[in-house]
Write a protein that holds these residues in place. Structure first.
Motif, PDB file in Angstrom:
ATOM      1  N   PHE A  76     -15.689  12.232 -26.412  1.00 26.56           N
ATOM      2  CA  PHE A  76     -16.307  11.323 -25.450  1.00 26.56           C
ATOM      3  C   PHE A  76     -17.496  10.569 -26.057  1.00 26.56           C
ATOM      4  CE2 PHE A  76     -13.965  13.742 -22.370  1.00 26.56           C
ATOM      5  CZ  PHE A  76     -13.872  12.933 -21.245  1.00 26.56           C
ATOM      6  N   VAL A  77     -17.712   9.381 -25.534  1.00 23.32           N
ATOM      7  CA  VAL A  77     -18.971   8.674 -25.721  1.00 23.32           C
ATOM      8  C   VAL A  77     -19.665   8.687 -24.361  1.00 23.32           C
ATOM      9  CG1 VAL A  77     -17.858   6.411 -25.322  1.00 23.32           C
ATOM     10  CG2 VAL A  77     -20.123   6.524 -26.397  1.00 23.32           C
ATOM     11  N   VAL A  78     -20.962   9.040 -24.356  1.00 21.46           N
ATOM     12  CA  VAL A  78     -21.685   9.197 -23.094  1.00 21.46           C
ATOM     13  C   VAL A  78     -23.001   8.425 -23.154  1.00 21.46           C
ATOM     14  CG1 VAL A  78     -20.670  11.476 -22.760  1.00 21.46           C
ATOM     15  CG2 VAL A  78     -22.941  11.279 -23.804  1.00 21.46           C
ATOM     16  N   PRO A  79     -23.601   8.137 -21.991  1.00 22.57           N
ATOM     17  CA  PRO A  79     -24.899   7.461 -21.977  1.00 22.57           C
ATOM     18  C   PRO A  79     -25.978   8.325 -22.614  1.00 22.57           C
ATOM     19  CG  PRO A  79     -23.842   7.324 -19.829  1.00 22.57           C
ATOM     20  CD  PRO A  79     -23.056   8.314 -20.632  1.00 22.57           C
ATOM     21  N   LEU A  80     -26.810   7.700 -23.411  1.00 20.87           N
ATOM     22  CA  LEU A  80     -27.895   8.412 -24.077  1.00 20.87           C
ATOM     23  C   LEU A  80     -28.962   8.844 -23.082  1.00 20.87           C
ATOM     24  CD1 LEU A  80     -29.143   9.288 -26.783  1.00 20.87           C
ATOM     25  CD2 LEU A  80     -30.194   7.029 -26.942  1.00 20.87           C
ATOM     26  N   LEU A  81     -29.209   7.988 -22.062  1.00 23.16           N
ATOM     27  CA  LEU A  81     -30.269   8.272 -21.107  1.00 23.16           C
ATOM     28  C   LEU A  81     -29.720   9.076 -19.933  1.00 23.16           C
ATOM     29  CD1 LEU A  81     -31.995   4.780 -21.043  1.00 23.16           C
ATOM     30  CD2 LEU A  81     -32.779   6.832 -22.232  1.00 23.16           C
ATOM     31  N   PRO A  82     -30.271  10.257 -19.667  1.00 24.63           N
ATOM     32  CA  PRO A  82     -29.824  11.033 -18.508  1.00 24.63           C
ATOM     33  C   PRO A  82     -30.483  10.513 -17.235  1.00 24.63           C
ATOM     34  CG  PRO A  82     -31.596  12.192 -19.593  1.00 24.63           C
ATOM     35  CD  PRO A  82     -31.335  10.930 -20.411  1.00 24.63           C
ATOM     36  N   THR A  83     -29.991  10.954 -16.090  1.00 22.49           N
ATOM     37  CA  THR A  83     -30.664  10.672 -14.828  1.00 22.49           C
ATOM     38  C   THR A  83     -31.327  11.949 -14.357  1.00 22.49           C
ATOM     39  OG1 THR A  83     -28.692  11.213 -13.549  1.00 22.49           O
ATOM     40  CG2 THR A  83     -28.997   8.907 -14.185  1.00 22.49           C
ATOM     41  N   GLN A  84     -32.458  11.807 -13.711  1.00 21.85           N
ATOM     42  CA  GLN A  84     -33.189  12.954 -13.189  1.00 21.85           C
ATOM     43  C   GLN A  84     -33.632  12.649 -11.771  1.00 21.85           C
ATOM     44  OE1 GLN A  84     -36.353  13.551 -16.023  1.00 21.85           O
ATOM     45  NE2 GLN A  84     -35.069  14.782 -17.371  1.00 21.85           N
ATOM     46  N   GLY A  85     -33.496  13.624 -10.902  1.00 16.60           N
ATOM     47  CA  GLY A  85     -33.964  13.455  -9.535  1.00 16.60           C
ATOM     48  C   GLY A  85     -32.904  13.012  -8.560  1.00 16.60           C
ATOM     49  N   THR A  86     -31.625  12.962  -8.996  1.00 19.91           N
ATOM     50  CA  THR A  86     -30.561  12.594  -8.067  1.00 19.91           C
ATOM     51  C   THR A  86     -30.323  13.733  -7.084  1.00 19.91           C
ATOM     52  OG1 THR A  86     -28.899  13.427  -9.593  1.00 19.91           O
ATOM     53  CG2 THR A  86     -29.398  11.081  -9.721  1.00 19.91           C
ATOM     54  N   PRO A  87     -29.902  13.421  -5.838  1.00 22.81           N
ATOM     55  CA  PRO A  87     -29.641  14.474  -4.858  1.00 22.81           C
ATOM     56  C   PRO A  87     -28.545  15.443  -5.309  1.00 22.81           C
ATOM     57  CG  PRO A  87     -29.795  12.333  -3.794  1.00 22.81           C
ATOM     58  CD  PRO A  87     -29.770  12.073  -5.272  1.00 22.81           C
ATOM     59  N   SER A  88     -27.556  14.950  -6.086  1.00 25.29           N
ATOM     60  CA  SER A  88     -26.500  15.831  -6.597  1.00 25.29           C
ATOM     61  C   SER A  88     -26.961  16.476  -7.894  1.00 25.29           C
ATOM     62  CB  SER A  88     -25.221  15.027  -6.852  1.00 25.29           C
ATOM     63  OG  SER A  88     -25.401  14.171  -7.960  1.00 25.29           O
ATOM     64  N   LYS A  89     -26.119  17.356  -8.453  1.00 26.42           N
ATOM     65  CA  LYS A  89     -26.444  18.003  -9.717  1.00 26.42           C
ATOM     66  C   LYS A  89     -26.032  17.157 -10.912  1.00 26.42           C
ATOM     67  CE  LYS A  89     -26.047  22.711  -7.899  1.00 26.42           C
ATOM     68  NZ  LYS A  89     -25.341  24.017  -8.020  1.00 26.42           N
ATOM     69  N   VAL A  90     -25.408  16.011 -10.671  1.00 27.26           N
ATOM     70  CA  VAL A  90     -24.937  15.157 -11.757  1.00 27.26           C
ATOM     71  C   VAL A  90     -26.127  14.622 -12.550  1.00 27.26           C
ATOM     72  CG1 VAL A  90     -23.780  12.998 -12.316  1.00 27.26           C
ATOM     73  CG2 VAL A  90     -22.827  14.508 -10.571  1.00 27.26           C
ATOM     74  N   GLN A  91     -26.098  14.827 -13.862  1.00 27.99           N
ATOM     75  CA  GLN A  91     -27.202  14.413 -14.722  1.00 27.99           C
ATOM     76  C   GLN A  91     -26.861  13.202 -15.571  1.00 27.99           C
ATOM     77  OE1 GLN A  91     -30.399  15.862 -14.803  1.00 27.99           O
ATOM     78  NE2 GLN A  91     -29.600  16.783 -12.929  1.00 27.99           N
ATOM     79  N   GLY A  92     -25.580  12.946 -15.817  1.00 29.90           N
ATOM     80  CA  GLY A  92     -25.196  11.841 -16.680  1.00 29.90           C
ATOM     81  C   GLY A  92     -25.230  10.510 -15.955  1.00 29.90           C
ATOM     82  N   LEU A  93     -25.644   9.458 -16.660  1.00 33.80           N
ATOM     83  CA  LEU A  93     -25.699   8.136 -16.061  1.00 33.80           C
ATOM     84  C   LEU A  93     -24.315   7.627 -15.692  1.00 33.80           C
ATOM     85  CD1 LEU A  93     -27.549   5.786 -15.280  1.00 33.80           C
ATOM     86  CD2 LEU A  93     -27.356   4.933 -17.623  1.00 33.80           C
ATOM     87  N   ASP A  94     -23.265   8.161 -16.328  1.00 34.56           N
ATOM     88  CA  ASP A  94     -21.910   7.719 -15.995  1.00 34.56           C
ATOM     89  C   ASP A  94     -21.333   8.468 -14.792  1.00 34.56           C
ATOM     90  OD1 ASP A  94     -21.504  10.189 -17.155  1.00 34.56           O
ATOM     91  OD2 ASP A  94     -20.135   9.494 -18.723  1.00 34.56           O
ATOM     92  N   GLY A  95     -22.057   9.448 -14.260  1.00 36.92           N
ATOM     93  CA  GLY A  95     -21.615  10.143 -13.061  1.00 36.92           C
ATOM     94  C   GLY A  95     -20.702  11.330 -13.294  1.00 36.92           C
ATOM     95  N   TRP A  96     -20.464  11.694 -14.554  1.00 30.11           N
ATOM     96  CA  TRP A  96     -19.593  12.834 -14.832  1.00 30.11           C
ATOM     97  C   TRP A  96     -20.317  14.145 -14.484  1.00 30.11           C
ATOM     98  CZ3 TRP A  96     -14.572  13.481 -16.506  1.00 30.11           C
ATOM     99  CH2 TRP A  96     -14.222  14.770 -16.944  1.00 30.11           C
ATOM    100  N   PRO A  97     -19.628  15.084 -13.808  1.00 32.05           N
ATOM    101  CA  PRO A  97     -20.258  16.365 -13.435  1.00 32.05           C
ATOM    102  C   PRO A  97     -20.276  17.346 -14.603  1.00 32.05           C
ATOM    103  CG  PRO A  97     -18.028  16.303 -12.592  1.00 32.05           C
ATOM    104  CD  PRO A  97     -18.265  14.956 -13.234  1.00 32.05           C
ATOM    105  N   ASP A  98     -21.190  17.160 -15.539  1.00 24.49           N
ATOM    106  CA  ASP A  98     -21.248  18.035 -16.712  1.00 24.49           C
ATOM    107  C   ASP A  98     -21.579  19.472 -16.343  1.00 24.49           C
ATOM    108  OD1 ASP A  98     -20.801  16.479 -19.230  1.00 24.49           O
ATOM    109  OD2 ASP A  98     -22.346  15.224 -18.359  1.00 24.49           O
ATOM    110  N   HIS A  99     -22.189  19.674 -15.175  1.00 25.98           N
ATOM    111  CA  HIS A  99     -22.508  21.034 -14.755  1.00 25.98           C
ATOM    112  C   HIS A  99     -21.245  21.816 -14.367  1.00 25.98           C
ATOM    113  CE1 HIS A  99     -22.318  18.563 -11.154  1.00 25.98           C
ATOM    114  NE2 HIS A  99     -22.173  19.650 -10.416  1.00 25.98           N
ATOM    115  N   GLU A 100     -20.135  21.106 -14.171  1.00 28.21           N
ATOM    116  CA  GLU A 100     -18.872  21.755 -13.813  1.00 28.21           C
ATOM    117  C   GLU A 100     -17.834  21.664 -14.925  1.00 28.21           C
ATOM    118  OE1 GLU A 100     -17.562  19.968 -10.213  1.00 28.21           O
ATOM    119  OE2 GLU A 100     -19.101  20.908  -8.974  1.00 28.21           O
ATOM    120  N   HIS A 101     -17.826  20.556 -15.668  1.00 25.73           N
ATOM    121  CA  HIS A 101     -16.819  20.338 -16.708  1.00 25.73           C
ATOM    122  C   HIS A 101     -17.515  19.831 -17.972  1.00 25.73           C
ATOM    123  CE1 HIS A 101     -13.687  20.774 -13.656  1.00 25.73           C
ATOM    124  NE2 HIS A 101     -14.373  19.935 -12.904  1.00 25.73           N
ATOM    125  N   THR A 102     -17.659  20.707 -18.949  1.00 20.13           N
ATOM    126  CA  THR A 102     -18.349  20.343 -20.189  1.00 20.13           C
ATOM    127  C   THR A 102     -17.426  19.542 -21.097  1.00 20.13           C
ATOM    128  OG1 THR A 102     -19.670  22.360 -20.071  1.00 20.13           O
ATOM    129  CG2 THR A 102     -19.598  21.224 -22.190  1.00 20.13           C
TER     130      THR A 102
END
Length: 289
Positions: free
Chosen positions: A178-204
Motif C-alpha cells: 500500500f501507499v498511504v497518506p504521510l499525515l495522520p488525522t487526530q481527534g476524529t470521533p471514530s478510531k480511524v487515524q489514516g487520512l484515507d479513512g482506512w481502519p488500521d486499528h482493525e485491518h493492518t
C-alpha cells in the motif's frame, strides 16, 4: 511576542546577512542584532549561531522560521484585507484537502459558476480551525474534527475501495503493498487515524510508501508499484483520461460494503445560514455516487 522582531528575524533568515537585512529593514546593524537577541530571550531558544564573520540559523531557528512565516504573512496582510473592496469580499472561499480539491472541483464547476474563488487546502483539524477563524466559508471533509463554533452536516456517502493495476488482481489484500497518506488525522470521533479513512486499528496493511500528496500516490499506483485505498469517484475520473495499461481496478478488500461507505461532510461556522453555494456543493457531492 513582538511581531516586529519576528519580522526582523524573517528578513535576516531570507537574506542570510545582517548587512543585507539591515538595508532591507532600514535599521542599523546594532539595532537589528539587539532585536534578534531580545527575540531569542522571548522564545527561550537559541535561534542564531556564529558562522565565520556572520550568523546562521540553528535547527531551532529553522523551525521557528518555518512556523512563523505563514503567521507573519497573515499579520502583515491584515490592513490589506480590511481594505478589500466589496467585490473582492464576494469571492467564494472553499477549503478541503486534495481528494476534493483535485478531483471534485472540476465536477463542481461544471454544475455551478463559482466566479471569483479562493481555494484553501488544509489537512483535517487545520481546516476546521480555518472555518472557525473565518478564513474559509465552506469546508468539505470526510475526516471531521470536532471544533467549537463549527457545524458539520453529512451530505452524502461515497464508496471507497482498494485500487491498483490489474497485475495485483487475485492477490489477498494482506499481500498488497500500500501507499498511504504521510499525515495522520487526530481527534476524529471514530478510531480511524489514516487520512484515507482506512481502519488500521482493525485491518493492518502492508505499507510500502507514505506520501503527502494523493497525486504522488496515484502515480505510484499507475507505475504498478503499489495499491491505494481511494474514493471510487476519484478512480473513475482518473481512468477516463488514462490509457488502458494505466487504469486502476478495484481489488479484494476485507471491508464490507457498509464499511467502505465514507461519509462526506460540509463544514461552516455555527449558525450560518445555508447559502446558494452551500446547497450547490451538497447537490454536486450527492451526484458523485
Amino acid at each position: 511576542m513582538d511581531i516586529g522582531r519576528v519580522r526582523y528575524f524573517q528578513v535576516f533568515a531570507e537574506t542570510g546577512s545582517l548587512v543585507k537585512a539591515s538595508e532591507v529593514l532600514h535599521v542599523s546593524q546594532p539595532a537589528l542584532s539587539k532585536a534578534l537577541r531580545l527575540l531569542e530571550q522571548e522564545v527561550g531558544a537559541k535561534l542564531l549561531e556564529p558562522e565565520g564573520r556572520g550568523l546562521r540559523l540553528t535547527p531551532a531557528g529553522q523551525r521557528f522560521k518555518n512556523e512563523t512565516a505563514g503567521l507573519l504573512d497573515q499579520w502583515l496582510k491584515i490592513p490589506e484585507n480590511l481594505l478589500r473592496s466589496d467585490a473582492e469580499k464576494a469571492s467564494y472561499r472553499l477549503g478541503s484537502f486534495e481528494v476534493f480539491t483535485t478531483y471534485f472541483l472540476g465536477h463542481l464547476m461544471k454544475s455551478v459558476d463559482l466566479g471569483p474563488l479562493e481555494l484553501h487546502e488544509y489537512r483535517p483539524g487545520r481546516l476546521e480551525q480555518a472555518i472557525a477563524d473565518g478564513v474559509v466559508d465552506i469546508g468539505i471533509t470526510y475526516a471531521p474534527i470536532p471544533k467549537a463554533g463549527v457545524d458539520f452536516t453529512e451530505v452524502t456517502k461515497i464508496k471507497m475501495g482498494i485500487f491498483g493495476l490489474k497485475k495485483f488482481k487475485g492477490l489477498n489484500w494482506s499481500e498488497l503493498p500500500f501507499v498511504v497518506p504521510l499525515l495522520p488525522t487526530q481527534g476524529t470521533p471514530s478510531k480511524v487515524q489514516g487520512l484515507d479513512g482506512w481502519p488500521d486499528h482493525e485491518h493492518t496493511r502492508q505499507i510500502l510508501y507514505r506520501v503527502t500528496m494523493m497525486e504522488s500516490a496515484m502515480e505510484l499506483c499507475r507505475q504498478g508499484l503499489c495499491v491505494a485505498y481511494l474514493p471510487e469517484f476519484v478512480v473513475n475520473l482518473h481512468n477516463k483520461t488514462m490509457l488502458p495499461d494505466y487504469r486502476l481496478i478495484e481489488l479484494e478488500s476485507p471491508l464490507s460494503q457498509k464499511e467502505r461507505k465514507q461519509s462526506v461532510f460540509l463544514i461552516q461556522r455555527k449558525n450560518n445560514p445555508e447559502s446558494a453555494l452551500y446547497r450547490h456543493i451538497a447537490k454536486s457531492l450527492r451526484n458523485l455516487g
